[in-house]
Write an enzyme that holds these catalytic residues in place. Structure first.
Site, PDB file in Angstrom:
ATOM      1  CB  ILE A  39      -0.970  -0.054   1.197  1.00 39.10           C
ATOM      2  CG1 ILE A  39      -2.179   0.817   0.956  1.00 39.10           C
ATOM      3  CG2 ILE A  39      -0.279   0.244   2.512  1.00 39.10           C
ATOM      4  CD1 ILE A  39      -3.364   0.447   1.830  1.00 39.10           C
ATOM      5  CB  ILE A  55      -4.526  -6.792   0.274  1.00 36.43           C
ATOM      6  CG1 ILE A  55      -4.906  -8.267   0.117  1.00 36.43           C
ATOM      7  CG2 ILE A  55      -4.794  -6.332   1.688  1.00 36.43           C
ATOM      8  CD1 ILE A  55      -4.679  -8.847  -1.220  1.00 36.43           C
ATOM      9  CE1 TYR A 144      -1.103 -11.039  13.321  1.00 32.53           C
ATOM     10  CE2 TYR A 144      -0.270 -11.985  15.373  1.00 32.53           C
ATOM     11  CZ  TYR A 144      -0.134 -11.744  14.013  1.00 32.53           C
ATOM     12  OH  TYR A 144       0.978 -12.210  13.353  1.00 32.53           O
TER      13      TYR A 144
HETATM   14  P1  NAD Z   1       4.652  -5.812   8.693  1.00 30.04           P
HETATM   15  O1  NAD Z   1       3.654  -5.042   9.473  1.00 30.04           O
HETATM   16  O2  NAD Z   1       6.104  -5.536   8.926  1.00 30.04           O
HETATM   17  O3  NAD Z   1       4.366  -5.654   7.140  1.00 30.04           O
HETATM   18  C1  NAD Z   1       3.062  -5.649   6.585  1.00 30.04           C
HETATM   19  C2  NAD Z   1       3.132  -4.918   5.261  1.00 30.04           C
HETATM   20  O4  NAD Z   1       1.822  -4.931   4.706  1.00 30.04           O
HETATM   21  C3  NAD Z   1       3.556  -3.451   5.394  1.00 30.04           C
HETATM   22  O5  NAD Z   1       4.585  -3.129   4.486  1.00 30.04           O
HETATM   23  C4  NAD Z   1       2.278  -2.679   5.057  1.00 30.04           C
HETATM   24  O6  NAD Z   1       2.502  -1.433   4.390  1.00 30.04           O
HETATM   25  C5  NAD Z   1       1.558  -3.656   4.145  1.00 30.04           C
HETATM   26  N1  NAD Z   1       0.115  -3.422   4.100  1.00 30.04           N
HETATM   27  C6  NAD Z   1      -0.685  -3.029   5.118  1.00 30.04           C
HETATM   28  N2  NAD Z   1      -1.943  -2.892   4.700  1.00 30.04           N
HETATM   29  C7  NAD Z   1      -1.942  -3.207   3.386  1.00 30.04           C
HETATM   30  C8  NAD Z   1      -2.970  -3.269   2.406  1.00 30.04           C
HETATM   31  N3  NAD Z   1      -4.238  -2.934   2.685  1.00 30.04           N
HETATM   32  N4  NAD Z   1      -2.630  -3.656   1.147  1.00 30.04           N
HETATM   33  C9  NAD Z   1      -1.339  -3.959   0.842  1.00 30.04           C
HETATM   34  N5  NAD Z   1      -0.331  -3.915   1.744  1.00 30.04           N
HETATM   35  C10 NAD Z   1      -0.641  -3.546   3.000  1.00 30.04           C
HETATM   36  O7  NAD Z   1       4.323  -7.355   8.940  1.00 30.04           O
HETATM   37  P2  NAD Z   1       5.351  -8.584   8.943  1.00 30.04           P
HETATM   38  O8  NAD Z   1       5.970  -8.666  10.279  1.00 30.04           O
HETATM   39  O9  NAD Z   1       6.198  -8.540   7.750  1.00 30.04           O
HETATM   40  O10 NAD Z   1       4.304  -9.792   8.861  1.00 30.04           O
HETATM   41  C11 NAD Z   1       3.866 -10.330   7.635  1.00 30.04           C
HETATM   42  C12 NAD Z   1       2.916 -11.473   7.913  1.00 30.04           C
HETATM   43  O11 NAD Z   1       3.582 -12.451   8.735  1.00 30.04           O
HETATM   44  C13 NAD Z   1       1.655 -11.072   8.682  1.00 30.04           C
HETATM   45  O12 NAD Z   1       0.575 -11.859   8.249  1.00 30.04           O
HETATM   46  C14 NAD Z   1       1.992 -11.430  10.113  1.00 30.04           C
HETATM   47  O13 NAD Z   1       0.845 -11.720  10.835  1.00 30.04           O
HETATM   48  C15 NAD Z   1       2.817 -12.679   9.908  1.00 30.04           C
HETATM   49  N6  NAD Z   1       3.694 -12.937  11.062  1.00 30.04           N
HETATM   50  C16 NAD Z   1       4.737 -12.109  11.348  1.00 30.04           C
HETATM   51  C17 NAD Z   1       5.560 -12.368  12.444  1.00 30.04           C
HETATM   52  C18 NAD Z   1       6.725 -11.483  12.795  1.00 30.04           C
HETATM   53  O14 NAD Z   1       7.334 -11.683  13.858  1.00 30.04           O
HETATM   54  N7  NAD Z   1       7.081 -10.520  11.949  1.00 30.04           N
HETATM   55  C19 NAD Z   1       5.275 -13.479  13.274  1.00 30.04           C
HETATM   56  C20 NAD Z   1       4.168 -14.272  12.988  1.00 30.04           C
HETATM   57  C21 NAD Z   1       3.397 -14.011  11.858  1.00 30.04           C
HETATM   58  C1  AKB Z   2       3.471 -10.334  16.929  1.00 30.97           C
HETATM   59  O1  AKB Z   2       4.135 -10.190  17.969  1.00 30.97           O
HETATM   60  O2  AKB Z   2       2.323  -9.897  16.779  1.00 30.97           O
HETATM   61  C2  AKB Z   2       4.077 -11.154  15.820  1.00 30.97           C
HETATM   62  C3  AKB Z   2       3.646 -12.567  15.923  1.00 30.97           C
HETATM   63  C4  AKB Z   2       4.361 -13.478  16.844  1.00 30.97           C
HETATM   64  O3  AKB Z   2       2.705 -12.962  15.286  1.00 30.97           O
HETATM   65  N1  AKB Z   2       5.492 -10.992  15.859  1.00 30.97           N
END
Ligand code: NAD
Ligand code: AKB
Length: 313
Positions: A39, A55, A144
């Site tokens: 986005i 999205i 979440y």
């Molecule tokens: P993040 O918040 O760093 O990145 C999310 C990205 O999505 C951002 O760049 C944001 O601009 C973009 N975004 C937000 N709304 C949007 C929209 N409407 N359309 C298009 N893009 C959009 O998240 P992350 O840490 O990279 O996590 C990615 C995925 O992995 C998520 O589903 C999260 O739940 C999952 N996850 C992450 C972790 C972690 O520790 N990082 C752990 C478990 C699960």
């Molecule tokens: C969060 O803390 O929300 C994420 C995850 C474990 O899903 N890093």
């Protein structure tokens, strides 16, 4: 293993995982075959084609998929645990409608494979906390976590009903040096390194003894690429696979950092994220991922800390 005819779309490519995953997949498929969508603009990914995409806009998503003849979608756009609690209705909308938009594209045969990450947030206060099994009580207490739990069931349903080839991992908290975390409860475990190097001190928003499962980003990216490339019949779980990672507390990671920065100091000032962390497992069993597709992580706490400090310094 890597079919050069595949065209990859990463949605949420500008986030903590997206930047590293886009870079890794570009090594294998070539940058021009890995389309980064978000986005907001992504200055860190200047070699990949970029699409500004919300999205939640299903027509715009279909246009991007047709324009680039996309075969595989990695859906990373979501609100995480801490930001989700602050904006619950929007978190539910983004996390669920985004997933439906992508699963429907696969159901309608516009794309052939989907990756969607789940999280340890699917577990809740009534889940066994130590060595949490793949199948157990799951009563998540955050918006979440509820969205991830519902998402897992929908992925399984689309597979069972329509043979949608969707694959998923329950990531622990992810720790990497190339990109910043985006609003989770485990974010402290990235912030602590930046503050240790800059100021030799860190105020943690979780208490000293809060054990949580975490993982080096390199392991998480490798797990993602591996699960997307194993033959479909090896994927026995179409909800999401547990990944164990490394379990440690803020005081344990501080102790490990002190081996490299002896005068590093940590203090504790728990906020609302403490309640979220307290509802999650302390350690996870990943037997299913090991047995079904041979998963094994490389990093332990000591090598993770050394790697983070070396690269950030
Ligand atoms: P993040 O918040 O760093 O990145 C999310 C990205 O999505 C951002 O760049 C944001 O601009 C973009 N975004 C937000 N709304 C949007 C929209 N409407 N359309 C298009 N893009 C959009 O998240 P992350 O840490 O990279 O996590 C990615 C995925 O992995 C998520 O589903 C999260 O739940 C999952 N996850 C992450 C972790 C972690 O520790 N990082 C752990 C478990 C699960
Ligand atoms: C969060 O803390 O929300 C994420 C995850 C474990 O899903 N890093």
């Amino acid at each position: 293993m890597y079919n050069k005819e595949d065209k990859i779309l990463i949605i949420g490519a500008g986030g903590q995982i997206g930047i590293e995953l886009t870079q890794e997949l570009s090594v294998h498929y070539g940058s021009s075959n890995v389309i980064a969508a978000d986005i907001k603009p992504i200055p860190a990914l200047e070699l990949n084609p970029f699409e500004k995409l919300d999205i939640l806009d299903k027509d715009a998503l279909l246009n991007v998929v047709k324009k680039h003849q996309i075969s595989h979608v990695y859906l990373l756009a979501a609100l995480l645990s801490a930001t989700g609690e602050q904006n619950p209705m929007f978190a539910w909308k983004l996390n669920m409608e985004g997933l439906f938009n992508v699963l429907d594209l696969a159901k309608e045969k516009h794309i052939s494979k989907v990756y969607w990450p789940s999280s340890i947030a699917v577990f809740g206060p009534t889940t066994p906390k130590i060595n949490t099994p793949q199948y157990t009580i799951m009563e998540p207490s955050t918006v979440y976590g509820i969205s991830k739990q519902a998402g897992e069931r929908w992925c399984e349903w689309y597979f069972n009903k329509f043979k949608v080839d969707v694959r998923s991992l329950r990531y622990p908290g992810l720790i990497g040096w190339k990109s910043a975390p985006g609003g989770g409860t485990t974010d402290y475990a990235v912030h602590i390194f930046h503050e240790a190097i800059k100021h030799k001190k860190y105020e943690c928003f979780l208490s000293a003894d809060t054990a949580l499962p975490m993982m080096h980003m390199e392991d998480a990216i490798r797990a993602t690429v591996e699960i997307m490339h194993v033959p479909s019949d090896q994927i026995k779980i179409r909800g999401s696979y547990n990944l164990a990672g490394i379990s440690f507390t803020p005081s344990e990671i501080a102790e490990e950092i002190r081996k490299h920065i002896p005068d590093f100091q940590i203090s504790y000032n728990p906020d609302f994220r403490q309640g979220i962390a307290d509802s999650w497992p302390k350690s996870i069993s990943e037997d299913a991922a090991r047995n079904d597709w041979g998963w094994s992580a490389k990093y332990n706490l000591s090598s993770l800390v050394q790697n983070m400090l070396e690269n950030l310094a």
